[in-house]
Design a protein around this motif. Structure first.
Motif: not given
Lengths: 149, 117, 336
Positions: B12-25
């Motif tokens: 879950x922690x890694x998934x949050x990181x992925x969302x941040x990377x994909x959705x922001x710059x």
């Protein structure tokens, strides 16, 4: 950042329309899967140290060190970047990814020498992590100290 | 059970990181810095320790756990040694991870070369 | 007004200089792409028996130049200028290759537009009567570009779908006053266009407006239309940028769908994991020197508008939050 003109803004709208989106769902799923698996491996290593007589708290340090070694070793073998391509944050966020961020520039800049190449480039990504980690820990420690008085 | 919880919390922690990377710059480096700081802040608020109780390695292996380790060390040392603990606690508790990263990192870069792409 | 000038940004060559010979060298990945049969040398290994990727890149550049001169049958001592540039800081590939080649050297920087910038300048030197034979060349290398502009190779990061893959290779063109096909007939010099893009992982979107600007200017200046060309080919807009460029041209009333292509899309198969497509100085250069030149000799194409595109950013400018200024230069290559 400069302010966009009307023409640039119109163009930005066109780009947003045409730009391919990353496969969000697949990326999140892979990050979850690989990130989770790396943590399971970490749990296995931790349990091993606990079975050798470490307390759960003491086991943290050797577990981190072992995971860092694995991340560094897989980077050296040229495997970690292949995992990263699929897993994204799933292999960046765990401490193995921290090791990858140290070894990959260090290897790459070997030809620039062992001081300004390897040793200084090692910290391109890891340096900021240490700076912000230590500074925030310092500030929190200071607040904690002041409240205790 | 440890393993299942480690998988879920770590994932879950890694998934949050992925969302941040994909959705922001945000670049991977920004995300790492953000996560270590976030871990430290959550730890300071007393919110990270409960997560470690639940997720075990799932909460300590991601870089948020590194921030937590630093803060936990500082707080323990402040309790033990007072003011000086603010300076000594963080690195003391994270010493193994940091030393391993620097030394193994250096050794690996001597042993291996990047592969041509 | 200067006699050979046409419109605002174009020259029409009085005695169109010829492309006497070309040479192209590519890396192993490009050697597996759809154009593999058109390249002169395909390396087995990106290092090219050298100690660093930088050395490998300049060796490709030097050997491409030597091969092109050999193919042209012009005696080495009759080559009067060497015009080259590349992506590395202070264009060291070009400068260091020039040291080995011992030819009078003009170093130019147009990022990935270097090949058409060089051909445009070279043709002007020839048609101006300042030389009879010269060579234009450029190179890029995935591993040198990646470490300069982006991340270490072994860093486990993910590339977004708009990212492009820097072509490993070098291309060289011998331009001469000898009357022989194909010829360089027109050259339109681009302006720097900045449409406010900041994403260094999406160069196609940044560069497309520069390409469209110079193409439209070319039609305006020469009173030509897309019908005068068999092929209009941009340098390295790749799939994202090409799509946008087509859209922009449609807005301006030019439908080029059937005759428009992009080097960055042609050089790799989509399944080669290059995301949007190829990029880099060598992208337009090896497609021009390999595919275009050979197909013009074969007569598949008789009239081509080559528009290599370049993004004039640096890592410093990106980190400081600056937008990406872009350029494109058009040269018309025709069998007369």
């Amino acid at each position: 950042m400069q302010k966009l003109t009307k023409e640039q803004q119109d163009y930005q709208n066109l780009v947003n329309l045409k730009k391919p989106k990353p496969p969000y769902i697949k990326n999140i799923f892979m990050a979850f899967l690989v990130g989770g698996l790396i943590c399971v491996i970490g749990q296995g290593i931790m349990n091993f140290f606990v079975s050798r007589g470490f307390s759960i708290k003491e086991a943290g340090a050797p577990t981190s060190a072992t995971m860092v070694f694995l991340g560094a070793f897989l980077t050296g073998l040229g495997i970690y970047d292949k995992i990263g391509k699929k897993a994204g944050a799933g292999s960046i966020i765990p401490i193995t990814g921290f090791a990858n961020s140290i070894v990959s520039p260090a290897m790459e800049f070997k030809r620039e020498g062992y001081v300004f190449g390897v040793a200084s480039k090692m910290f391109v990504v890891a340096g900021p992590v240490l700076v912000y980690g230590m500074t925030s820990a310092f500030i929190i420690g200071l607040i904690y100290y002041l409240f205790k008085l | 059970m440890d393993y299942v919880m480690a998988f879920i919390v770590g994932g879950a922690i890694c998934a949050i990181g992925q969302v941040l990377m994909d959705a922001t710059k945000l670049s991977p480096a920004h995300v790492l810095v953000l996560f270590v700081t976030l871990g430290a802040v959550l730890s300071g608020l007393g919110l990270y320790e409960p997560l470690v109780e639940i997720g075990k390695a799932g909460a300590t292996i991601p870089l948020t756990g590194f921030g937590h380790t630093l803060v936990r060390g500082v707080i323990e040392d402040v309790d033990k040694r007072g003011f000086l603990g603010i300076f000594t606690g963080g690195l003391t508790s994270a010493a193994a991870g940091i030393t391993a990263a620097v030394v193994f990192g250096y050794l690996m870069s001597l042993l291996f070369n990047p592969k041509s792409k | 007004m200067a006699a050979k000038k046409m419109g605002l940004q174009t020259v029409k060559f009085q005695n169109p200089p010829s492309i006497l010979a070309t040479a192209s060298i590519v890396g192993p990945k490009e050697g597996q792409g759809p154009l593999k049969d058109y390249f002169d040398i395909i390396l087995n290994d990106n290092m090219y028996q050298e100690k660093s990727w930088e050395k490998s890149e300049r060796k490709m550049l030097k050997e491409a130049v030597e091969m092109a001169i050999k193919n042209s049958k012009v005696p080495y001592s009759n080559i009067e200028y060497f015009i080259a540039g590349d992506l590395l800081n202070q264009i060291i590939s070009a400068g260091f290759a020039a040291r080995e080649l011992g030819l009078p050297f003009y170093g130019i920087y147009g990022a990935c537009s270097t090949i058409s910038e060089g051909m445009s300048l070279g043709a002007k030197i020839i048609d101006g009567g300042f030389a009879d034979n010269l060579v234009v060349a450029t190179s890029s290398h995935y591993c040198t570009a990646e470490r300069q502009y982006r991340y270490p190779l072994e860093l486990g990061n993910q590339r977004p779908p708009s990212a492009q893959w820097t072509v490993t290779g070098a291309g060289a063109v011998v331009i001469s006053s000898k009357p022989k096909n194909p010829r360089i007939t027109y050259a339109t010099t681009g302006k720097v266009i900045d449409m406010g893009q900041t994403n260094s992982n999406d160069m196609g979107s940044a560069m497309a407006p520069a390409a469209v600007d110079v193409i439209l200017q070319h039609f305006n200046d020469t009173k030509r239309t897309p019908d005068d060309y068999d092929l209009i080919i941009t340098g390295d807009l790749a799939s994202v940028g090409k799509d946008i460029a087509e859209e922009l041209m449609k807005w301006k009333g030019f439908d080029v769908t059937n005759k428009y292509s992009d080097c960055g899309l042609m050089i790799f198969h989509p399944e080669q994991d290059v995301h949007s497509g190829g990029s880099g100085c060598a992208c337009a250069a090896v497609v021009t020197c390999g595919y275009l030149y050979k197909e013009m000799i074969n007569g598949k194409y008789n009239s081509v508008l080559l528009v290599a595109t370049g993004a004039l950013l640096s890592t410093t400018s990106i980190q400081q939050g600056e937008t990406i200024p872009c350029i494109a230069h058009a040269v018309a290559i025709e069998n007369l």
